[in-house]
Design an enzyme around this catalytic site. Structure first.
Site, PDB file in Angstrom:
ATOM      1  N   ASP A 186       1.013  -1.006   0.072  1.00  0.00           N
ATOM      2  CA  ASP A 186       0.175   0.127  -0.048  1.00  0.00           C
ATOM      3  C   ASP A 186       0.824   1.082  -0.136  1.00  0.00           C
ATOM      4  O   ASP A 186       2.048   1.318   0.153  1.00  0.00           O
ATOM      5  CB  ASP A 186      -1.137  -0.046   1.218  1.00  0.00           C
ATOM      6  CG  ASP A 186      -0.361   0.134   2.465  1.00  0.00           C
ATOM      7  OD1 ASP A 186       0.768   0.159   2.601  1.00  0.00           O
ATOM      8  OD2 ASP A 186      -0.989  -0.322   3.495  1.00  0.00           O
ATOM      9  N   ASP A 229      -6.107   2.179  -1.080  1.00  0.00           N
ATOM     10  CA  ASP A 229      -4.593   2.330  -1.677  1.00  0.00           C
ATOM     11  C   ASP A 229      -3.957   0.856  -1.579  1.00  0.00           C
ATOM     12  O   ASP A 229      -2.774   0.880  -1.600  1.00  0.00           O
ATOM     13  CB  ASP A 229      -3.731   3.340  -0.846  1.00  0.00           C
ATOM     14  CG  ASP A 229      -3.720   3.191   0.630  1.00  0.00           C
ATOM     15  OD1 ASP A 229      -4.550   2.770   1.076  1.00  0.00           O
ATOM     16  OD2 ASP A 229      -2.461   3.485   0.994  1.00  0.00           O
TER      17      ASP A 229
END
Length: 311
Positions: A186, A229
């Site tokens: 991420d 994300d």
């Protein structure tokens, strides 16, 4: 989180503009139809809903409830954001002086732009697919199939796609005693990007990050956005050492890249943290493999971010 990815909403507008006296009436059978299909919404609302246009019609997109396509809950939209028109000369999109702009295939609309079937259109944080075909129903159902398996923003696989492929590859690796590894990663402090530069800039980062990674992956590797994300890569026939090399290459490419967009005053850089894991004989389900990679990601985060952790 809004509507699930595989639960499209049937919110269809059938539109026909006014016909002047003496003007020939165009029917769908002779003139064709055009449809706009919503493929990305900041809260995953109404995914799969379609706007259906006939020749001579026009629709306005914006926050104003009077718009034919109105999303009052999306702050990145202007009150009157853009207009799509279907005339004898084709279908065009016009920006109406919006704050955040309109884009066709990631290029900003500065004048009326003609649309071709398959084009991707962005109004603020909303993304649509445009189709103009003899069989618009086939195009619609194809787009819905993509929604089920594909992330609307980044156009890579979604969580469902990844989980299905992982289940298949896990069984195959277990049966044939072949290596199987995954990488999860991420963006470090992604919330700061959204808070300081805005969610549209955050969307830009997610799309550009996806492009950077796809160039470095093999066709058999499954790349998916798991949400927000968070991303994952499924790598069959690959050992832990192999995915460690892959993750380090991705980490370096991302941290070296300078993001440039008119949504930010200056170029900027980001970093990502990675977790890698390989399937072991003691693992009895794919969830154990994911958990191992997640724990490796936490190790990378706790060690200072912008690094690769190993299970």
């Amino acid at each position: 989180m809004g509507k699930p990815e595989n639960d499209p909403v049937d919110r269809t507008w059938a539109l026909r503009g006014p016909v002047a006296q003496g003007e020939p009436v165009h029917h769908a059978e002779s003139a064709g139809l055009a449809i706009l299909i919503l493929i990305a919404h900041p809260d995953n609302e109404c995914l799969g809903s379609r706007t259906r246009l006939e020749i001579g019609s026009a629709v306005t997109i914006g926050r104003d409830p009077a718009c034919e396509i109105a999303f009052s809950e999306v702050p990145s939209l202007s009150r009157l954001h853009a207009r799509v028109r279907f005339s004898d000369n084709g279908v065009v999109v016009e920006d109406l002086g919006s704050t955040n702009g309109s884009f066709v295939n990631d290029r900003r609309v500065t004048a009326a732009v003609g649309l071709s079937s398959g084009d991707r259109i962005q109004f603020g944080a909303l993304h649509f697919k445009f189709y103009r075909e003899d069989d618009v129903e086939a195009a619609y159902h194809e787009a819905i199939h993509q929604l089920v398996m594909q992330d609307g923003l980044t156009e890579i696989g979604n969580r469902r796609k990844f989980n299905e492929e992982l289940s298949r590859e896990f069984s195959r690796a277990e049966r044939h005693e072949r290596p199987l590894s995954i990488v999860v990663f991420d963006i470090d402090r992604f919330k700061q990007i959204n808070d300081t530069l805005g969610h549209l800039c955050g969307d830009f980062v997610l799309k550009r990050l996806t492009q950077i990674c796809r160039k470095r992956l093999r066709p058999e590797q499954v790349f998916a956005r798991m949400g927000g994300d968070e991303f994952a890569i499924l790598s069959p026939e690959t050992s832990l050492a192999g995915v460690e090399i892959l993750a380090e290459r991705l980490r370096s490419s991302i941290s070296d890249y300078r993001f440039e967009t008119d949504l930010a005053a200056d170029s900027f850089q980001i970093t990502c943290s990675f977790g890698c894991a390989e399937m072991t004989p003691v693992m009895r389900s794919e969830n154990q493999l994911i958990d191992a990679a997640d724990k490796a990601l936490y190790v990378a985060k706790n060690a200072g971010r912008n690094r690769v952790g190993l299970a």
